[in-house]
Design a protein around this motif. Structure first.
Motif, short mmCIF file in Angstrom:
data_model
loop_
_atom_site.label_atom_id
_atom_site.label_comp_id
_atom_site.label_asym_id
_atom_site.label_seq_id
_atom_site.Cartn_x
_atom_site.Cartn_y
_atom_site.Cartn_z
N ARG A 6 0.88 -0.95 0.13
CA ARG A 6 -0.24 -0.02 -0.28
C ARG A 6 1.01 1.12 0.20
O ARG A 6 0.51 2.35 -0.23
CB ARG A 6 -1.09 0.35 0.96
N LEU A 7 2.60 1.19 0.56
CA LEU A 7 3.07 2.32 0.86
C LEU A 7 3.63 2.24 -0.63
O LEU A 7 3.67 3.52 -1.58
CB LEU A 7 3.76 1.86 1.34
N GLU A 14 1.69 9.25 -5.85
CA GLU A 14 2.64 10.92 -5.32
C GLU A 14 3.35 11.50 -6.53
O GLU A 14 3.04 12.29 -6.85
CB GLU A 14 3.33 10.81 -4.24
N LYS A 15 4.57 10.47 -6.89
CA LYS A 15 4.93 10.58 -8.50
C LYS A 15 4.32 11.13 -9.05
O LYS A 15 4.67 12.23 -10.39
CB LYS A 15 6.27 9.39 -8.54
N ILE A 16 2.89 10.16 -8.94
CA ILE A 16 2.15 10.72 -10.82
C ILE A 16 1.42 11.88 -10.56
O ILE A 16 1.44 12.07 -11.72
CB ILE A 16 1.24 9.24 -11.00
N LYS A 17 0.97 11.89 -9.58
CA LYS A 17 0.44 13.23 -8.95
C LYS A 17 2.12 14.82 -9.17
O LYS A 17 1.83 15.71 -9.83
CB LYS A 17 0.26 13.38 -7.92
N SER A 18 2.37 14.09 -8.85
CA SER A 18 4.01 15.68 -9.22
C SER A 18 4.80 15.34 -10.16
O SER A 18 4.99 16.63 -10.98
CB SER A 18 4.80 15.46 -7.56
N GLU A 19 4.92 14.08 -10.55
CA GLU A 19 5.89 14.18 -12.00
C GLU A 19 5.27 13.84 -13.38
O GLU A 19 6.02 14.23 -14.54
CB GLU A 19 6.84 13.59 -11.51
N GLY A 20 3.90 13.67 -13.17
CA GLY A 20 3.26 13.35 -14.36
C GLY A 20 2.80 14.61 -15.18
O GLY A 20 2.63 15.38 -14.56
N ILE A 21 2.99 14.51 -16.15
CA ILE A 21 2.44 15.40 -17.10
C ILE A 21 1.63 14.83 -17.94
O ILE A 21 1.26 13.81 -18.81
CB ILE A 21 3.47 16.02 -18.41
N VAL A 22 -0.51 15.47 -18.44
CA VAL A 22 -1.33 14.90 -19.15
C VAL A 22 -1.34 15.97 -20.20
O VAL A 22 -1.10 16.97 -20.33
CB VAL A 22 -2.46 15.63 -18.13
N LEU A 23 -1.03 14.19 -21.32
CA LEU A 23 -1.24 15.25 -22.62
C LEU A 23 -1.84 14.93 -23.35
O LEU A 23 -2.76 14.01 -23.44
CB LEU A 23 -0.18 14.46 -23.66
N GLY A 24 -3.00 15.87 -23.75
CA GLY A 24 -4.49 15.91 -24.27
C GLY A 24 -5.57 14.85 -23.60
O GLY A 24 -5.16 15.83 -22.26
N SER A 25 -6.22 14.63 -23.81
CA SER A 25 -7.38 13.55 -23.72
C SER A 25 -6.56 12.27 -22.41
O SER A 25 -7.93 11.86 -21.69
CB SER A 25 -8.71 13.90 -23.96
N GLN A 193 -5.41 17.15 -14.67
CA GLN A 193 -4.96 16.35 -13.41
C GLN A 193 -5.51 15.19 -13.49
O GLN A 193 -6.27 14.79 -13.62
CB GLN A 193 -5.47 17.33 -12.39
N VAL A 194 -4.60 14.19 -12.40
CA VAL A 194 -4.86 12.85 -12.65
C VAL A 194 -5.61 12.57 -11.76
O VAL A 194 -5.28 13.16 -10.11
CB VAL A 194 -3.48 11.73 -12.38
N VAL A 195 -6.96 12.12 -11.46
CA VAL A 195 -8.11 11.63 -10.44
C VAL A 195 -7.63 9.80 -10.31
O VAL A 195 -8.21 9.01 -11.59
CB VAL A 195 -9.11 11.97 -10.80
#
Ligand code: 5GP
Length: 206
Positions: A6-7, A14-25, A193-195
């Motif tokens: 779980r950790l 957290e990494k996805i939220k802080s470093e991920g970049i959403v491209l298009g849809s 943003q990622v949900v």
């Protein structure tokens, strides 16, 4: 060192939220830790998380597609103490009898690729775990299943680092009655943003 699964999922999210970049849809760029630069600590924890989930499946090979699946697949195979094989892209080997091959539509490149695995490395009786970085429409997994089938081996499950739950791959795998473990499960992208899915990790292991 092994962290609680779980950790690991929390760190990954957290990494996805802080470093991920959403491209298009529908594309997530995570090249700072998964697809270009690789975070070895996180990858090692991801490998341990998959290995734990599939430890009772008597797996004999881990199979992925080059290149982004290699890091998590290798870490998983290290834990399971079995070889890792990556299907090769880039060259058409359909006429070469020494290879199992399948056609895969690349989600990110929007091209059809031939993928190939040497006949020497998957044998009848092998129990194969598929690992990949992303699950979108399931075409990559489908191609790997095709190859496992040609070899007369058995697919025992699928481990995915990041699934986009709003695309068709999740249902496709479940419809084949294959155990599926997705560590980060994305419900949707909203305003860039990622949900994440409310239930978090999706795990369908018998
Ligand atoms: P599928 O075959 O399930 O449609 O797509 C999965 C493959 O496409 C993965 O092997 C991955 O390399 C790539 N892919 C799909 N969606 C994404 C995404 O949002 N971001 C990145 N970086 N790769 C993706």
């Amino acid at each position: 060192m092994k962290l609680d699964r779980r950790l690991v999922i929390k760190i990954l999210e957290e990494k996805i939220k802080s470093e991920g970049i959403v491209l298009g849809s529908d594309i997530l760029k995570v090249d700072s830790f998964l697809n270009h630069q690789i975070d070895p600590f996180l990858m090692s924890q991801i490998g341990q998380a998959f290995a734990e989930k599939f430890s009772h499946e008597n797996i004999s090979k881990v199979l992925t597609i080059e290149s982004s699946g290699i890091a998590p697949a290798l870490m998983t195979s290290l834990q399971l103490q079995v070889p890792m094989i990556f299907a090769r892209k880039h060259q058409s080997r359909t006429l070469n009898e020494e290879f199992f091959s399948a056609s895969v539509y690349s989600y990110t490149k929007q091209t059809e690729n031939q993928i190939a695995v040497s006949k020497r490395f998957i044998n009848p009786g092998d129990r194969v775990l598929i690992i990949d970085d992303f699950l979108a429409n399931g075409q990559a997994v489908q191609g790997l299943l095709d190859i496992i089938n040609q070899a007369g081996a058995s697919a025992v499950g699928v481990g995915i680092v990041i699934e986009k739950r709003f695309q068709a791959g999740h249902q496709l795998i479940l419809s084949k009655n294959l155990p599926l473990v997705s560590l980060a499960s994305i419900d949707r992208f909203e305003d860039g943003q990622v949900v994440f899915s409310k239930q978090g990790e999706t795990s369908h292991v018998n």
